[in-house]
Design a protein around this motif. Structure first.
Motif, short mmCIF file in Angstrom:
data_model
loop_
_atom_site.label_atom_id
_atom_site.label_comp_id
_atom_site.label_asym_id
_atom_site.label_seq_id
_atom_site.Cartn_x
_atom_site.Cartn_y
_atom_site.Cartn_z
N LEU A 8 117.19 44.55 -37.87
CA LEU A 8 115.83 44.30 -38.33
C LEU A 8 115.58 42.80 -38.53
O LEU A 8 114.52 42.28 -38.16
CB LEU A 8 115.54 45.06 -39.61
N HIS A 9 116.55 42.10 -39.10
CA HIS A 9 116.42 40.66 -39.29
C HIS A 9 116.33 39.93 -37.94
O HIS A 9 115.49 39.03 -37.76
CB HIS A 9 117.61 40.13 -40.11
N ILE A 10 117.15 40.32 -36.99
CA ILE A 10 117.12 39.71 -35.66
C ILE A 10 115.77 40.01 -34.99
O ILE A 10 115.18 39.13 -34.36
CB ILE A 10 118.30 40.21 -34.81
N ALA A 11 115.28 41.23 -35.15
CA ALA A 11 113.98 41.59 -34.57
C ALA A 11 112.87 40.72 -35.15
O ALA A 11 111.97 40.27 -34.41
CB ALA A 11 113.68 43.07 -34.80
N ASP A 12 112.92 40.44 -36.45
CA ASP A 12 111.93 39.55 -37.07
C ASP A 12 112.00 38.15 -36.46
O ASP A 12 110.97 37.54 -36.16
CB ASP A 12 112.15 39.45 -38.58
N THR A 13 113.20 37.66 -36.26
CA THR A 13 113.39 36.34 -35.65
C THR A 13 112.85 36.34 -34.22
O THR A 13 112.19 35.39 -33.79
CB THR A 13 114.89 35.96 -35.65
N LEU A 14 113.13 37.42 -33.48
CA LEU A 14 112.64 37.52 -32.11
C LEU A 14 111.12 37.62 -32.07
O LEU A 14 110.48 37.05 -31.18
CB LEU A 14 113.28 38.71 -31.40
N ASP A 15 110.52 38.32 -33.02
CA ASP A 15 109.06 38.41 -33.11
C ASP A 15 108.45 37.02 -33.31
O ASP A 15 107.46 36.67 -32.66
CB ASP A 15 108.63 39.33 -34.26
N GLU A 16 109.05 36.24 -34.21
CA GLU A 16 108.56 34.88 -34.47
C GLU A 16 108.69 34.01 -33.22
O GLU A 16 107.78 33.25 -32.87
CB GLU A 16 109.33 34.25 -35.62
N THR A 17 109.83 34.14 -32.55
CA THR A 17 110.07 33.37 -31.32
C THR A 17 109.07 33.76 -30.24
O THR A 17 108.53 32.90 -29.55
CB THR A 17 111.51 33.59 -30.83
N ALA A 18 108.83 35.05 -30.11
CA ALA A 18 107.87 35.54 -29.11
C ALA A 18 106.47 35.02 -29.40
O ALA A 18 105.75 34.60 -28.49
CB ALA A 18 107.89 37.06 -29.07
N LYS A 19 106.08 35.05 -30.66
CA LYS A 19 104.75 34.59 -31.04
C LYS A 19 104.60 33.10 -30.76
O LYS A 19 103.61 32.65 -30.19
CB LYS A 19 104.51 34.88 -32.52
N THR A 20 105.60 32.32 -31.14
CA THR A 20 105.58 30.87 -30.94
C THR A 20 105.52 30.50 -29.46
O THR A 20 104.87 29.53 -29.08
CB THR A 20 106.83 30.22 -31.58
N ASN A 21 106.20 31.28 -28.62
CA ASN A 21 106.33 30.96 -27.19
C ASN A 21 105.49 31.85 -26.28
O ASN A 21 105.68 31.84 -25.06
CB ASN A 21 107.80 31.03 -26.78
#
Length: 114
Positions: A8-21
């Motif tokens: 879940l923590h990794i998914a949150d990080t990936l969500d932020e990365t996806a949004k930023t990029n």
């Protein structure tokens, strides 16, 4: 069951990365997982596969795991050694004045995305 929490923590990080990029889909994630991190990789993969089908960004993603070897440093003799093989006692000088250098991490190494 902390593996699901880490997913879940990794998914949150990936969500932020996806949004930023402006990423629409992630096809693979490569993690570097420490040999003594306490993460059970088989269970971790099961948690990933359970979670990803419920998360549109990760739905078709593949999880790749690379192992980071556990290495310990001896404060007495200054040498390093394999943690899993020898534990906390230095095999070179017998000292217990040791600390873990690597092997407890969980790091996102690479993301393949559209």
């Amino acid at each position: 069951m902390h593996e699901l929490g880490i997913v879940l923590h990794i998914a949150d990080t990936l969500d932020e990365t996806a949004k930023t990029n402006n990423l629409k889909k992630i096809s693979s994630v490569t993690l570097k997982v420490g040999e003594v991190s306490g993460i059970m990789t088989d269970y971790f993969i099961d948690c990933w596969n359970y979670f990803k089908v419920r998360h549109p960004l990760l739905q078709d993603s593949e999880l790749k795991i690379e192992t980071i070897p556990a290495v310990t440093m001896c404060g007495s003799c200054g040498r390093t050694y394999e943690t899993v093989k020898y534990g906390r006692t230095c095999p070179h000088c017998g000292s217990g004045e040791t600390w873990l250098l690597t092997g407890n991490e969980c790091i996102i190494k690479e993301i393949e995305a559209e």
